[in-house]
Design a protein around this motif. Structure first.
Motif, PDB file in Angstrom:
ATOM      1  N   ASP A   1      -1.040   9.529 -12.370  1.00 33.49           N
ATOM      2  CA  ASP A   1      -2.092   9.656 -11.372  1.00 33.49           C
ATOM      3  C   ASP A   1      -2.139   8.443 -10.450  1.00 33.49           C
ATOM      4  O   ASP A   1      -2.267   8.569  -9.225  1.00 33.49           O
ATOM      5  CB  ASP A   1      -3.438   9.831 -12.091  1.00 33.49           C
ATOM      6  CG  ASP A   1      -4.545  10.272 -11.157  1.00 33.49           C
ATOM      7  OD1 ASP A   1      -5.077   9.411 -10.434  1.00 33.49           O
ATOM      8  OD2 ASP A   1      -4.886  11.460 -11.151  1.00 33.49           O
ATOM      9  N   HIS A   2      -2.009   7.246 -11.013  1.00 32.12           N
ATOM     10  CA  HIS A   2      -2.094   6.027 -10.214  1.00 32.12           C
ATOM     11  C   HIS A   2      -0.871   5.857  -9.312  1.00 32.12           C
ATOM     12  O   HIS A   2      -0.997   5.371  -8.179  1.00 32.12           O
ATOM     13  CB  HIS A   2      -2.270   4.817 -11.119  1.00 32.12           C
ATOM     14  CG  HIS A   2      -3.579   4.787 -11.848  1.00 32.12           C
ATOM     15  ND1 HIS A   2      -4.702   5.431 -11.371  1.00 32.12           N
ATOM     16  CD2 HIS A   2      -3.955   4.208 -13.024  1.00 32.12           C
ATOM     17  CE1 HIS A   2      -5.713   5.235 -12.218  1.00 32.12           C
ATOM     18  NE2 HIS A   2      -5.277   4.494 -13.221  1.00 32.12           N
ATOM     19  N   ILE A   3       0.311   6.238  -9.806  1.00 29.06           N
ATOM     20  CA  ILE A   3       1.508   6.186  -8.953  1.00 29.06           C
ATOM     21  C   ILE A   3       1.327   7.097  -7.745  1.00 29.06           C
ATOM     22  O   ILE A   3       1.594   6.712  -6.603  1.00 29.06           O
ATOM     23  CB  ILE A   3       2.763   6.589  -9.749  1.00 29.06           C
ATOM     24  CG1 ILE A   3       3.124   5.515 -10.781  1.00 29.06           C
ATOM     25  CG2 ILE A   3       3.957   6.819  -8.803  1.00 29.06           C
ATOM     26  CD1 ILE A   3       4.249   5.917 -11.726  1.00 29.06           C
ATOM     27  N   VAL A   4       0.873   8.321  -8.003  1.00 31.88           N
ATOM     28  CA  VAL A   4       0.678   9.291  -6.927  1.00 31.88           C
ATOM     29  C   VAL A   4      -0.376   8.782  -5.944  1.00 31.88           C
ATOM     30  O   VAL A   4      -0.213   8.881  -4.727  1.00 31.88           O
ATOM     31  CB  VAL A   4       0.276  10.674  -7.493  1.00 31.88           C
ATOM     32  CG1 VAL A   4      -0.195  11.601  -6.385  1.00 31.88           C
ATOM     33  CG2 VAL A   4       1.449  11.301  -8.236  1.00 31.88           C
ATOM     34  N   HIS A   5      -1.467   8.240  -6.463  1.00 33.45           N
ATOM     35  CA  HIS A   5      -2.512   7.760  -5.563  1.00 33.45           C
ATOM     36  C   HIS A   5      -1.982   6.677  -4.640  1.00 33.45           C
ATOM     37  O   HIS A   5      -2.132   6.753  -3.418  1.00 33.45           O
ATOM     38  CB  HIS A   5      -3.718   7.211  -6.325  1.00 33.45           C
ATOM     39  CG  HIS A   5      -4.710   6.551  -5.407  1.00 33.45           C
ATOM     40  ND1 HIS A   5      -4.783   5.177  -5.256  1.00 33.45           N
ATOM     41  CD2 HIS A   5      -5.624   7.067  -4.536  1.00 33.45           C
ATOM     42  CE1 HIS A   5      -5.704   4.886  -4.348  1.00 33.45           C
ATOM     43  NE2 HIS A   5      -6.239   6.010  -3.904  1.00 33.45           N
ATOM     44  N   PHE A   6      -1.358   5.645  -5.206  1.00 30.37           N
ATOM     45  CA  PHE A   6      -0.963   4.508  -4.382  1.00 30.37           C
ATOM     46  C   PHE A   6       0.051   4.906  -3.315  1.00 30.37           C
ATOM     47  O   PHE A   6      -0.125   4.600  -2.133  1.00 30.37           O
ATOM     48  CB  PHE A   6      -0.385   3.395  -5.255  1.00 30.37           C
ATOM     49  CG  PHE A   6       0.048   2.196  -4.443  1.00 30.37           C
ATOM     50  CD1 PHE A   6      -0.894   1.380  -3.848  1.00 30.37           C
ATOM     51  CD2 PHE A   6       1.391   1.914  -4.251  1.00 30.37           C
ATOM     52  CE1 PHE A   6      -0.506   0.284  -3.082  1.00 30.37           C
ATOM     53  CE2 PHE A   6       1.785   0.823  -3.487  1.00 30.37           C
ATOM     54  CZ  PHE A   6       0.834   0.007  -2.900  1.00 30.37           C
ATOM     55  N   TYR A   7       1.099   5.605  -3.711  1.00 30.62           N
ATOM     56  CA  TYR A   7       2.167   5.896  -2.756  1.00 30.62           C
ATOM     57  C   TYR A   7       1.895   7.117  -1.885  1.00 30.62           C
ATOM     58  O   TYR A   7       2.137   7.101  -0.680  1.00 30.62           O
ATOM     59  CB  TYR A   7       3.494   6.077  -3.498  1.00 30.62           C
ATOM     60  CG  TYR A   7       4.076   4.770  -3.960  1.00 30.62           C
ATOM     61  CD1 TYR A   7       4.659   3.880  -3.058  1.00 30.62           C
ATOM     62  CD2 TYR A   7       4.020   4.391  -5.294  1.00 30.62           C
ATOM     63  CE1 TYR A   7       5.182   2.662  -3.474  1.00 30.62           C
ATOM     64  CE2 TYR A   7       4.541   3.171  -5.722  1.00 30.62           C
ATOM     65  CZ  TYR A   7       5.121   2.313  -4.807  1.00 30.62           C
ATOM     66  OH  TYR A   7       5.620   1.107  -5.215  1.00 30.62           O
TER      67      TYR A   7
END
Length: 560
Positions: A103-109
């Motif tokens: 989830d955090h990878i998707v959010h940031f990038y």
């Protein structure tokens, strides 16, 4: 002169959120957050078997799936005082942590970076210089001149083809974009790489959960994941080793790509540590239980009032009486009947749509409060709690970044602070996933093969709450069981806390409050509004829980 700007939808991941702002002299002077959809799943659950609730509530959203399953199953276990075997806790913990990493990878990038990264600018970058910068901040093996040049050629072909898709409406060349071409190229290259690594994190969750999204392996009292390290038909050592490989790969991406990229971008936009604070009351609950009774946790919870981090009230476990008693929801400005405030166990979900009325009802989101106050939830709250509790990993990351960026601890109360804390949390989640895998393997080797305690729903009336610290913040599912069926069910989710409209006192919700005073250079291209709202990682389907039959435009930015 006052300018009214309406953005609808404002989210990249899924729509349903409208934000209105009034801009005076280049600053936001007023704001309204309006959730534009209602599901009614709480109503669907009434009269059903409590043991089936976790499967239904995952359908709140196609993104935040695992989190609702976990919170729901914990609600039933809490109501019936059911213990959970250690193997099941470790398996749940791994799924929770890997879901967070993804989830955090998707959010940031993919959901946030394009508010800060100018893709068009990357076309003029020097790949050799980009490689030099990348290698100076990380030893990631993919940071080669060849990689960056290949991405640049892809971009050129993409632009020449004219099929820009989601990139067509970007605010490229906006005066608020500050990154040099080489950093833009670095970020775009890693944007593409991130697609592969978020998939690896999803695979890890699917190995344990049987499917992703919408895991299939929960039962009240544990998990349905058959475990036998020597059996080819179960979760065996071969699958566990493959699981570890996936999680090590995603950990390395988070720690050697995502986090260095985050610091590089944050360093270029340090002024955004001064914007977007809004509500500075925070809530986080303990997460990653290490015993069968949910009394010991890897990460603590806490409550911050008025931004006083050092004065945080710590939350030890999920049985905290103050927390359980003082969470309530108000519908004064929400499209539901009445205007009162109710505790979730007495909560009602009776739709009453009136169209958008800025001084009346204007959102499908209720307004949650803790002891009558609006509260912000999300990674900043959990990172603050872990920092105050002395977690060495969190302290090292936060103190290191504070020194590197030249900011203070209180700068976490900001747009960039939320993005930064999410990056810190991704680091921590990657390590926790691997640590719990080691714990699971060691527990299996010790001879413990139990992964569920069989549970029957007894006669009588029971009330329970399932807390979970999800990627977007504190999530709670509240259940009333009567006659072996669900009598009432309410979910108070992170985006309900953050996207809340004004409460009965007229106090702004966190999204609304965070926009006050924000700069807006060009009202017809309100990039700065996107930056602050996207820093919360909004996911509105969860927050409002029957799709608007009238339909909405796909994209709308209206300036008056």
């Amino acid at each position: 002169m006052s300018t009214r700007v309406t953005l609808d939808p404002i989210t990249r991941i899924e729509g349903h959120l409208r934000v209105d702002v009034e801009v005076n002299d280049g600053r936001v002077a007023n704001a309204w957050s309006s959730a534009q959809m209602w599901r009614g799943i709480e109503v669907i659950l009434k009269g059903r078997d409590p043991q089936d609730a976790w499967s239904f509530v995952q359908r709140f959203c196609g993104v935040c799936t695992t989190v609702h399953a976990i919170s729901s199953i914990r609600a039933v276990e809490n109501a019936l005082n059911v213990e959970v075997p250690l193997n099941a806790q470790y398996i749940r913990n791994i799924m929770i942590a890997q879901h967070s990493v993804q989830d955090h990878i998707v959010h940031f990038y993919h959901l946030c970076a394009l508010d800060w990264v100018d893709i068009v600018s990357a076309l003029s970058a020097d790949p050799k210089k980009t490689a030099s910068i990348a290698q100076s901040i990380s030893d990631w093996p993919g940071n080669s001149e060849k990689e960056f040049k290949a991405t640049q050629e892809k971009l050129k072909a993409f632009v020449a083809g004219g099929k820009l898709g989601i990139f067509a409406s970007g605010y490229w060349g906006h005066p608020a974009m500050k990154l040099p071409p080489e950093i833009n190229l670095l970020a775009v290259t890693h944007y593409l790489k991130a697609l592969d690594y978020q998939r690896k994190a999803s695979q890890a969750t699917a190995i344990l959960g049987g499917k992703n999204p919408h895991i299939q392996n929960l039962v009240v009292g544990g998990v349905a994941t058959a475990i036998n390290v020597d059996n080819l038909a179960t979760l065996n050592m071969e699958r566990l080793i493959y699981l570890k490989t996936l999680m090590e790969e995603t950990r390395d991406f988070v720690q050697k790509v995502y986090y260095p990229d985050l610091l590089a971008i944050a360093g270029a936009y340090k002024d955004w540590f001064k914007y977007g604070a809004g509500v500075t009351n925070y809530l986080a609950v303990p997460e990653f239980p290490l015993d069968t009774k949910n009394t010991q946790f890897v990460l603590p919870g806490g409550i911050v009032t008025g931004g006083n981090i050092k004065g945080m009230r710590m939350i030890k476990d999920h049985h905290d009486d103050y927390l359980i008693k003082n969470i309530k929801e108000n519908v004064t400005h929400a499209w539901y009947e009445g205007s009162g405030t109710l505790h979730p166990w007495e909560g009602e979900t009776k739709p009453d749509y009136t169209d958008f009325k800025e001084n009346g009802k204007y959102s499908w989101c209720k307004a949650p409060t803790l002891e009558g106050k609006p509260v912000q939830v999300g990674p900043p709250a959990q990172i603050m709690a872990a920092y105050v509790a002395g977690n060495p990993k969190v302290r090292g990351l936060v103190d290191g970044a504070v020194s590197k960026l030249g900011i203070g601890l209180n700068d976490i109360h900001s747009t960039m602070g939320r993005i930064f804390c999410r990056g810190v949390r991704a680091n921590v989640m990657a390590d926790i996933a691997l640590d719990n895998l080691d714990k699971l393997i060691n527990n299996l080797v010790s001879g413990d093969k139990t992964y569920a305690n069989h549970t029957e729903i007894p006669a009588g009336e029971y009330r329970g709450v399932g807390f979970h610290e999800a990627p977007r913040g504190t999530l709670s599912h509240w259940i009333v069981i009567k006659g072996k069926k669900i009598e009432n069910y309410q979910a108070v989710v992170p985006s309900t806390w953050n996207a809340a409209p004004r409460n009965e006192k007229g106090e702004l919700g966190p999204y609304e409050a965070s926009l006050m005073g924000n700069p807006v250079a060009q009202p017809d291209k309100p990039l700065e509004v996107l930056r602050t709202i996207h820093s919360f990682d909004p996911c509105i389907a969860c927050a409002v829980h029957t799709i608007d039959p009238a339909g909405k435009e796909i994209t709308k930015v209206k300036v008056m």
